[in-house]
Design an enzyme around this catalytic site. Structure first.
Site, short mmCIF file in Angstrom:
data_model
loop_
_atom_site.label_atom_id
_atom_site.label_comp_id
_atom_site.label_asym_id
_atom_site.label_seq_id
_atom_site.Cartn_x
_atom_site.Cartn_y
_atom_site.Cartn_z
N THR A 11 14.91 37.83 72.36
CA THR A 11 16.34 38.02 72.09
C THR A 11 16.77 37.35 70.78
O THR A 11 17.93 37.46 70.39
CB THR A 11 17.18 37.43 73.25
OG1 THR A 11 16.81 36.05 73.41
CG2 THR A 11 16.96 38.17 74.53
N ASP A 14 13.91 37.02 65.11
CA ASP A 14 12.59 37.59 64.83
C ASP A 14 12.12 38.48 65.98
O ASP A 14 11.45 39.51 65.75
CB ASP A 14 11.56 36.46 64.62
CG ASP A 14 11.81 35.69 63.35
OD1 ASP A 14 12.83 35.96 62.68
OD2 ASP A 14 11.00 34.80 63.02
N LEU A 81 7.32 33.52 69.95
CA LEU A 81 8.43 33.23 69.04
C LEU A 81 9.50 32.37 69.70
O LEU A 81 10.40 31.87 69.02
CB LEU A 81 9.09 34.54 68.57
CG LEU A 81 8.16 35.65 68.07
CD1 LEU A 81 8.98 36.81 67.52
CD2 LEU A 81 7.23 35.12 66.99
N ALA A 83 11.65 29.40 71.14
CA ALA A 83 11.73 27.97 70.79
C ALA A 83 13.19 27.52 70.80
O ALA A 83 14.10 28.34 70.70
CB ALA A 83 11.17 27.73 69.38
N GLN A 84 13.40 26.21 70.91
CA GLN A 84 14.67 25.61 70.49
C GLN A 84 14.47 25.50 68.99
O GLN A 84 13.76 24.62 68.51
CB GLN A 84 14.85 24.24 71.19
CG GLN A 84 16.23 23.60 71.02
CD GLN A 84 16.65 23.40 69.57
OE1 GLN A 84 17.34 24.25 68.98
NE2 GLN A 84 16.27 22.32 68.97
N THR A 126 5.93 26.72 61.26
CA THR A 126 7.06 26.65 60.34
C THR A 126 6.83 25.73 59.14
O THR A 126 6.12 24.71 59.25
CB THR A 126 8.31 26.12 61.09
OG1 THR A 126 9.31 25.76 60.16
CG2 THR A 126 7.99 24.89 61.93
N GLU A 128 8.93 23.76 58.17
CA GLU A 128 9.55 22.48 58.54
C GLU A 128 8.46 21.42 58.80
O GLU A 128 8.72 20.24 58.71
CB GLU A 128 10.43 22.71 59.76
CG GLU A 128 11.30 21.55 60.20
CD GLU A 128 12.47 21.19 59.28
OE1 GLU A 128 12.85 22.00 58.40
OE2 GLU A 128 12.98 20.07 59.44
N TYR A 150 12.23 18.62 65.78
CA TYR A 150 11.80 20.02 65.80
C TYR A 150 10.48 20.17 65.04
O TYR A 150 9.52 20.79 65.53
CB TYR A 150 12.89 20.90 65.17
CG TYR A 150 12.43 22.30 64.83
CD1 TYR A 150 12.38 23.29 65.80
CD2 TYR A 150 12.06 22.65 63.53
CE1 TYR A 150 11.96 24.58 65.49
CE2 TYR A 150 11.65 23.93 63.21
CZ TYR A 150 11.59 24.89 64.19
OH TYR A 150 11.17 26.17 63.87
N LYS A 154 6.87 21.37 66.51
CA LYS A 154 6.16 22.54 65.98
C LYS A 154 4.76 22.17 65.51
O LYS A 154 3.85 22.99 65.55
CB LYS A 154 6.97 23.14 64.82
CG LYS A 154 8.11 24.04 65.27
CD LYS A 154 7.59 25.38 65.81
CE LYS A 154 8.71 26.34 66.15
NZ LYS A 154 8.23 27.58 66.77
N HIS A 180 13.46 32.40 56.97
CA HIS A 180 13.74 33.82 56.79
C HIS A 180 15.01 34.18 57.55
O HIS A 180 15.25 33.72 58.66
CB HIS A 180 12.55 34.69 57.20
CG HIS A 180 11.92 34.30 58.49
ND1 HIS A 180 11.01 33.27 58.59
CD2 HIS A 180 12.07 34.79 59.73
CE1 HIS A 180 10.63 33.15 59.85
NE2 HIS A 180 11.28 34.06 60.57
#
Ligand code: NAP
Ligand code: GDD
Length: 339
Positions: A11, A14, A81, A83-84, A126, A128, A150, A154, A180
């Site tokens: 939902t 991505d 895909l 995730a928080q 990511t 990040e 986060y 990851k 993105h």
């Protein structure tokens, strides 16, 4: 034979674009959906594919639901895909972020080992993870130094993916994707916060846009291009890790300026740092203001990715440039606010 794919985070931004891509390629697409809200399928509806994606109830913290989702979907490709994904929230909910964004990855990998070890796996890693950058341009070889709960979560997801590939021979790839965006971006992220606010200000539904660090720089690409890279990684015979980026970086300030110009504002800046204001010369009104409440406890000042490996090994390159991305997002929000 029809290919089956299971997407967690279906939902999200991505998830919606990837579903569209896979449906167009003839896949049966299944999405794991954690039914928390009443209207979670807005993005799938916006792309006109809500009735084509088969939803399976489940949650990333619940291993049994992942095993069931794999069995029900008969997926041979799994795109993880979910995730928080909002960095800011990860300081307020670090433990939830650790579970949903971090340790849930090993649950999905375990589910694959139990239900179908032949399934191919994509992990949404990511930029990040680079955080306080150790090299001016970041590639697959750049050491990591995450700057947020986060990013730390990851990093676990990334390394456990590498580890399960090396330990059990799973076809598991990790895409180290730089920022993105798209018209379907969540409104908490800076780009969409900007385009939505400017559209609302133009139509008298909001007076001011408050932002944090205007000087932070990001390598922003278009989500539609980036989901194509995910699919390419999974199709490759060899599972590997890839940086996906444009190789260009822009400040938040530049994003605001370009979006404002596109919306028809004549923006000028006054003041410095916390006193910075963006004034519309057409009307003399302050429309942008810095509010330190949006600063982060530890910032990622700059990110620029080197996508050469994805280009050379997968033949991937982005099609939408920064200017087109900003205008696409601005136009979509202008349309939404009017209608
Ligand atoms: P997004 O729009 O925030 O989507 C996140 C998705 O995860 C949503 O569908 C959300 O469902 C789902 N989710 C959250 N908690 C869950 C749970 N406990 N169980 C099941 N599903 C859950 O994120 P995105 O921008 O599409 O990004 C996709 C992935 O790529 C994320 O893992 C993100 O961290 C990563 N990533 C994104 C970028 C980027 O710039 N966009 C860059 C690098 C990596 P609800 O809608 O129901 O909350
Ligand atoms: N969200 C937000 N809101 N960010 C702001 C604001 C504001 O009002 N003002 C300035 N910023 C700055 C942030 O401090 C950050 O430096 C930059 O804008 C981008 O913030 P976000 O759009 O929230 O994205 P992000 O870079 O923190 O994280 C996104 O990209 C990561 C990949 O690098 C998310 O999509 C992550 O899930 C993803 O992993």
């Amino acid at each position: 034979m029809t290919k089956h794919a299971l997407i967690t985070g279906v939902t999200g931004q991505d998830g919606a674009y990837l579903s569209q891509l896979l449906l167009n390629k003839g896949y049966e697409v299944y999405g794991l959906i954690a039914r928390r809200g009443t209207d979670t399928q807005g993005r799938l509806r916006e792309l006109g594919i809500a009735d084509q994606v088969r939803l399976i109830d489940g949650d990333l913290i619940d291993l049994s639901s992942m095993i069931r989702a794999l069995e029900k979907s008969k997926a041979t490709e799994v795109y993880n895909l979910g995730a928080q994904s909002f960095v800011g929230t990860s300081w307020d909910q670090p433990l939830l972020t650790a579970e949903v964004t971090g340790t849930s990855v090993v649950k999905m990998l375990e589910a694959i080992r139990i239900a179908n070890p032949e399934a191919r796996f994509y992990q949404a890693s990511t930029s990040e993870m680079f955080g306080q950058i150790q090299e001016s341009i970041q590639s697959e070889r750049t050491p990591f130094h995450p700057r947020s709960p986060y990013g730390v979560a990851k990093l676990y997801g990334h390394w456990i993916t590498v580890n399960y590939r090396e330990s059990f021979g799973l076809h598991a790839s990790s895409g180290i994707l730089f920022n993105h965006e798209s018209p379907l971006r969540g409104t908490e992220f800076v780009t969409r916060k900007i385009t939505l606010a400017l559209a609302r200000i133009l139509h008298g539904q909001q007076t001011i846009l408050e932002l944090g660090n205007l000087d932070s720089k990001r390598d922003w690409g278009f989500a539609g291009d980036y989901v194509r890279a995910m699919w390419m990684m999974v199709q490759n015979d060899q599972p590997e890790d890839y940086v996906v980026a444009t190789g260009q970086t822009w400040t938040v300030r530049t994003f605001v300026e370009m979006a404002a110009t596109h919306a028809g504002f004549k923006l000028e800046w006054e003041g410095e740092n916390e006193n910075t204001q963006g004034i519309d010369r057409n009307t003399g009104k302050v429309i942008v203001k810095v509010n330190p409440a949006f600063y982060r406890p530890a910032e990622v000042d700059i990110l620029i990715g080197d996508p050469s490996k994805a280009n050379q090994k997968l033949g991937w390159k982005p099609e939408v440039d920064f200017e087109r991305l900003v205008s696409m997002m601005m136009e979509a929000d202008l349309r939404r606010v009017i209608s």
